[in-house]
Design an enzyme around this catalytic site. Structure first.
Site, PDB file in Angstrom:
ATOM      1  N   GLU A   1     -38.521 -10.520 -20.262  1.00 52.48           N
ATOM      2  CA  GLU A   1     -38.339  -8.843 -20.904  1.00 52.48           C
ATOM      3  C   GLU A   1     -37.335  -8.841 -21.559  1.00 52.48           C
ATOM      4  O   GLU A   1     -36.922  -7.888 -22.959  1.00 52.48           O
ATOM      5  CB  GLU A   1     -38.323  -7.791 -19.356  1.00 52.48           C
ATOM      6  CG  GLU A   1     -39.626  -7.919 -18.539  1.00 52.48           C
ATOM      7  CD  GLU A   1     -39.082  -8.537 -17.136  1.00 52.48           C
ATOM      8  OE1 GLU A   1     -39.078  -8.339 -16.358  1.00 52.48           O
ATOM      9  OE2 GLU A   1     -38.443 -10.246 -17.695  1.00 52.48           O
TER      10      GLU A   1
ATOM     11  N   CYS B   1     -36.917  -6.894 -12.962  1.00 50.63           N
ATOM     12  CA  CYS B   1     -35.958  -6.774 -11.669  1.00 50.63           C
ATOM     13  C   CYS B   1     -35.028  -5.446 -12.421  1.00 50.63           C
ATOM     14  O   CYS B   1     -34.914  -5.247 -13.158  1.00 50.63           O
ATOM     15  CB  CYS B   1     -34.971  -8.253 -11.689  1.00 50.63           C
ATOM     16  SG  CYS B   1     -34.139  -7.944 -13.312  1.00 50.63           S
TER      17      CYS B   1
ATOM     18  N   SER C   1     -57.243 -48.048  -3.707  1.00 47.07           N
ATOM     19  CA  SER C   1     -57.692 -46.776  -3.968  1.00 47.07           C
ATOM     20  C   SER C   1     -57.382 -47.043  -5.722  1.00 47.07           C
ATOM     21  O   SER C   1     -57.984 -45.334  -5.980  1.00 47.07           O
ATOM     22  CB  SER C   1     -56.538 -45.990  -2.585  1.00 47.07           C
ATOM     23  OG  SER C   1     -55.748 -45.920  -3.510  1.00 47.07           O
TER      24      SER C   1
ATOM     25  N   TRP D   1     -58.264 -47.134  -9.055  1.00 47.02           N
ATOM     26  CA  TRP D   1     -58.442 -45.117  -9.194  1.00 47.02           C
ATOM     27  C   TRP D   1     -59.795 -44.881  -8.429  1.00 47.02           C
ATOM     28  O   TRP D   1     -60.772 -45.490  -8.874  1.00 47.02           O
ATOM     29  CB  TRP D   1     -57.571 -44.897 -10.036  1.00 47.02           C
ATOM     30  CG  TRP D   1     -56.611 -45.326 -11.287  1.00 47.02           C
ATOM     31  CD1 TRP D   1     -56.296 -46.223 -11.736  1.00 47.02           C
ATOM     32  CD2 TRP D   1     -55.925 -44.821 -10.678  1.00 47.02           C
ATOM     33  NE1 TRP D   1     -55.072 -47.130 -11.485  1.00 47.02           N
ATOM     34  CE2 TRP D   1     -54.393 -45.909 -11.422  1.00 47.02           C
ATOM     35  CE3 TRP D   1     -55.333 -43.765  -9.158  1.00 47.02           C
ATOM     36  CZ2 TRP D   1     -53.327 -45.657 -10.663  1.00 47.02           C
ATOM     37  CZ3 TRP D   1     -53.864 -43.608  -9.600  1.00 47.02           C
ATOM     38  CH2 TRP D   1     -53.062 -44.739  -9.893  1.00 47.02           C
TER      39      TRP D   1
ATOM     40  N   THR E   1     -48.509 -44.966   2.618  1.00 43.39           N
ATOM     41  CA  THR E   1     -48.461 -45.047   0.637  1.00 43.39           C
ATOM     42  C   THR E   1     -47.700 -45.684  -0.444  1.00 43.39           C
ATOM     43  O   THR E   1     -48.342 -46.668  -1.034  1.00 43.39           O
ATOM     44  CB  THR E   1     -48.674 -43.686   0.835  1.00 43.39           C
ATOM     45  OG1 THR E   1     -50.306 -43.274   1.370  1.00 43.39           O
ATOM     46  CG2 THR E   1     -49.403 -43.432  -0.660  1.00 43.39           C
TER      47      THR E   1
ATOM     48  N   LEU F   1     -44.625 -41.198  -8.784  1.00 41.53           N
ATOM     49  CA  LEU F   1     -44.745 -40.455  -8.702  1.00 41.53           C
ATOM     50  C   LEU F   1     -44.497 -39.130  -9.634  1.00 41.53           C
ATOM     51  O   LEU F   1     -43.448 -38.379  -9.166  1.00 41.53           O
ATOM     52  CB  LEU F   1     -44.380 -40.109  -7.304  1.00 41.53           C
ATOM     53  CG  LEU F   1     -44.841 -40.148  -6.099  1.00 41.53           C
ATOM     54  CD1 LEU F   1     -44.292 -39.661  -4.863  1.00 41.53           C
ATOM     55  CD2 LEU F   1     -46.034 -41.147  -5.551  1.00 41.53           C
TER      56      LEU F   1
ATOM     57  N   ARG G   1     -46.033 -39.122 -16.113  1.00 38.38           N
ATOM     58  CA  ARG G   1     -46.627 -39.635 -16.946  1.00 38.38           C
ATOM     59  C   ARG G   1     -47.330 -39.589 -18.008  1.00 38.38           C
ATOM     60  O   ARG G   1     -47.780 -39.423 -19.347  1.00 38.38           O
ATOM     61  CB  ARG G   1     -46.733 -41.524 -16.638  1.00 38.38           C
ATOM     62  CG  ARG G   1     -45.800 -41.523 -15.471  1.00 38.38           C
ATOM     63  CD  ARG G   1     -45.681 -43.414 -15.140  1.00 38.38           C
ATOM     64  NE  ARG G   1     -47.536 -43.942 -14.797  1.00 38.38           N
ATOM     65  CZ  ARG G   1     -47.603 -43.109 -13.478  1.00 38.38           C
ATOM     66  NH1 ARG G   1     -46.314 -42.745 -12.675  1.00 38.38           N
ATOM     67  NH2 ARG G   1     -48.241 -43.329 -12.566  1.00 38.38           N
TER      68      ARG G   1
ATOM     69  N   GLU H   1     -49.411 -35.969  -1.118  1.00 37.00           N
ATOM     70  CA  GLU H   1     -50.414 -36.620  -1.861  1.00 37.00           C
ATOM     71  C   GLU H   1     -51.372 -37.778  -1.007  1.00 37.00           C
ATOM     72  O   GLU H   1     -51.975 -38.084  -1.350  1.00 37.00           O
ATOM     73  CB  GLU H   1     -49.799 -37.501  -3.484  1.00 37.00           C
ATOM     74  CG  GLU H   1     -50.244 -36.392  -4.528  1.00 37.00           C
ATOM     75  CD  GLU H   1     -49.739 -36.741  -5.098  1.00 37.00           C
ATOM     76  OE1 GLU H   1     -50.069 -38.402  -5.697  1.00 37.00           O
ATOM     77  OE2 GLU H   1     -50.184 -36.334  -6.613  1.00 37.00           O
TER      78      GLU H   1
ATOM     79  N   THR I   1     -53.084 -35.549   7.444  1.00 35.39           N
ATOM     80  CA  THR I   1     -53.706 -34.749   9.257  1.00 35.39           C
ATOM     81  C   THR I   1     -52.487 -34.078   9.486  1.00 35.39           C
ATOM     82  O   THR I   1     -52.340 -33.267  10.369  1.00 35.39           O
ATOM     83  CB  THR I   1     -54.424 -36.201   9.909  1.00 35.39           C
ATOM     84  OG1 THR I   1     -55.368 -36.301   8.805  1.00 35.39           O
ATOM     85  CG2 THR I   1     -54.669 -35.812  11.262  1.00 35.39           C
TER      86      THR I   1
END
Length: 356
Positions: free
Chosen positions: A56, A79, A172, A174, A200, A208, A211, A289, A296
């Site tokens: 604003e 606000c 994994s 990809w 992992t 992570l 890129r 991820e 789980t």
């Protein structure tokens, strides 16, 4: 979505401006704003970063004296309190804006309607609830964070048609298409932190980072009850973003790394404690991820707000399941997603759904 009225169309434009701030404004919400006068948009902008002027104020500065008598469209209630910046309501009143049209009320307990009251008290006409659901949805992480002091948690994984996130030997990369990989990096850019388990991290040695897209790299978190992670991981050596090791209070760490120490519980490390400690660091959103044990654990402890599953058109057979035992004995106990959406992405199919 088809917008029919002028108010809806102009609010939709403000919403598109707000999107530009995703991943940059935490722990503030994203906000888009524009000023409309005599049939024209005279100024528009969005909130760029926490601590910088709100949307604003930026719009009022651009408009100058032309703001007098104009109608303001803003995706979130202005606000009315002093924080890192002065109240937007005061600036709106000083600028002699005639009317303010608001997408949704700010759920912040310190505001939550007080901005509307301040504007009305000053004689400004106020309309609320214009494309309300869309304006609310874009700030889903902020809405949870400001009312519960917990980050919004998204679990994201890519799997084969038969529900595998890796082969038997852990391969994994990809599973998903290039388009889905780019989408995953967009998700990273929109979240304050990203978390993977130690297995992992040790197996894939990921970066992570973002890129494949423009944006801010999230804070990286490794979850490990034992604290046994390789010292030479890219997460510790590349300096692209801070990395935190979340581990048991009893774990022995023989190298220098920022740590979050967590108590253990029957279902693993106490993830609520982790989220509260992340909240103390102004981390408003967390992207989980994997791997399967971590996913789980978050599900078992009811710490997941949204799930995003990328399904690739491949079959693996025996391999690593995306989700392991949730102790569900009857189908009626199955976790049911709400607000489910589907999207085609390259050769993949993506499912979005909310749990909480």
């Amino acid at each position: 979505m088809i917008y029919r009225t002028r108010d809806e169309k102009l609010m939709a434009m403000a919403l598109r401006l707000a999107v530009k701030g995703l991943g940059e404004t935490s722990p503030n919400p994203v906000v888009g704003c524009l000023l409309y006068k005599n049939g024209h948009i005279i100024a528009k902008d969005y909130h760029h970063k926490a601590g910088q002027p709100h949307a604003e104020v930026l719009v009022l500065r651009k408009a100058g004296v032309e703001a007098s008598g104009a109608t303001m469209y803003v995706t979130l209630e202005p606000c009315s309190t002093y924080g890192r910046t002065p109240p937007c309501t005061e600036e709106i009143i000083k600028a002699k804006v005639r009317k303010v049209i608001i997408g949704t009320i700010d759920p912040n307990p310190k505001i939550n309607g007080r901005g509307v009251q301040a504007l009305k008290k000053a004689g400004i006409e106020v309309v609320t609830g214009v494309i309300k659901e869309e304006c609310k949805k874009i700030n889903v992480a902020y809405n949870k964070f400001i009312t519960t002091k917990l980050p919004f948690v998204t679990v994201k994984f890519a799997q084969s048609l038969d529900g595998r996130i890796a082969t038997q030997n852990g391969s994994s990369q990809w599973i998903s298409s290039q388009q889905s990989l780019k989408f995953a990096h967009c998700l990273r850019a929109q979240n304050d932190a990203i978390l993977v388990g130690a297995n992992t991290a040790n197996r894939n040695n990921p970066q992570l980072t973002v890129r494949l897209v423009k944006g801010r790299n999230p804070v990286r978190i490794i979850l490990s009850e034992s604290g046994q992670v390789k010292k030479n991981l890219k997460l510790f050596t590349d300096k692209n973003a801070p990395t935190i090791l979340a581990t048991s209070r009893k774990a022995r760490i023989d190298f220098d790394v920022e740590k979050i120490l967590l108590p253990k519980r029957s279902k693993g490390l106490n993830l609520e404690t982790l989220l509260r400690k992340l909240s103390d660091r102004d981390i408003m959103s967390l992207l989980v991820e994997g791997g399967a044990m971590v996913i789980t654990s978050f599900l078992k402890q009811n710490m997941v707000d949204r799930i995003i599953v990328i399904v690739a058109p491949i079959l693996i057979g025996r391999g690593v399941e995306a989700v392991t035992d949730l102790h569900i004995k009857d189908i009626s106990q199955a976790l049911k997603l709400k607000n489910v959406e589907y999207k085609k992405m390259g050769s993949d199919f993506v499912v979005f759904g909310d749990l909480n």
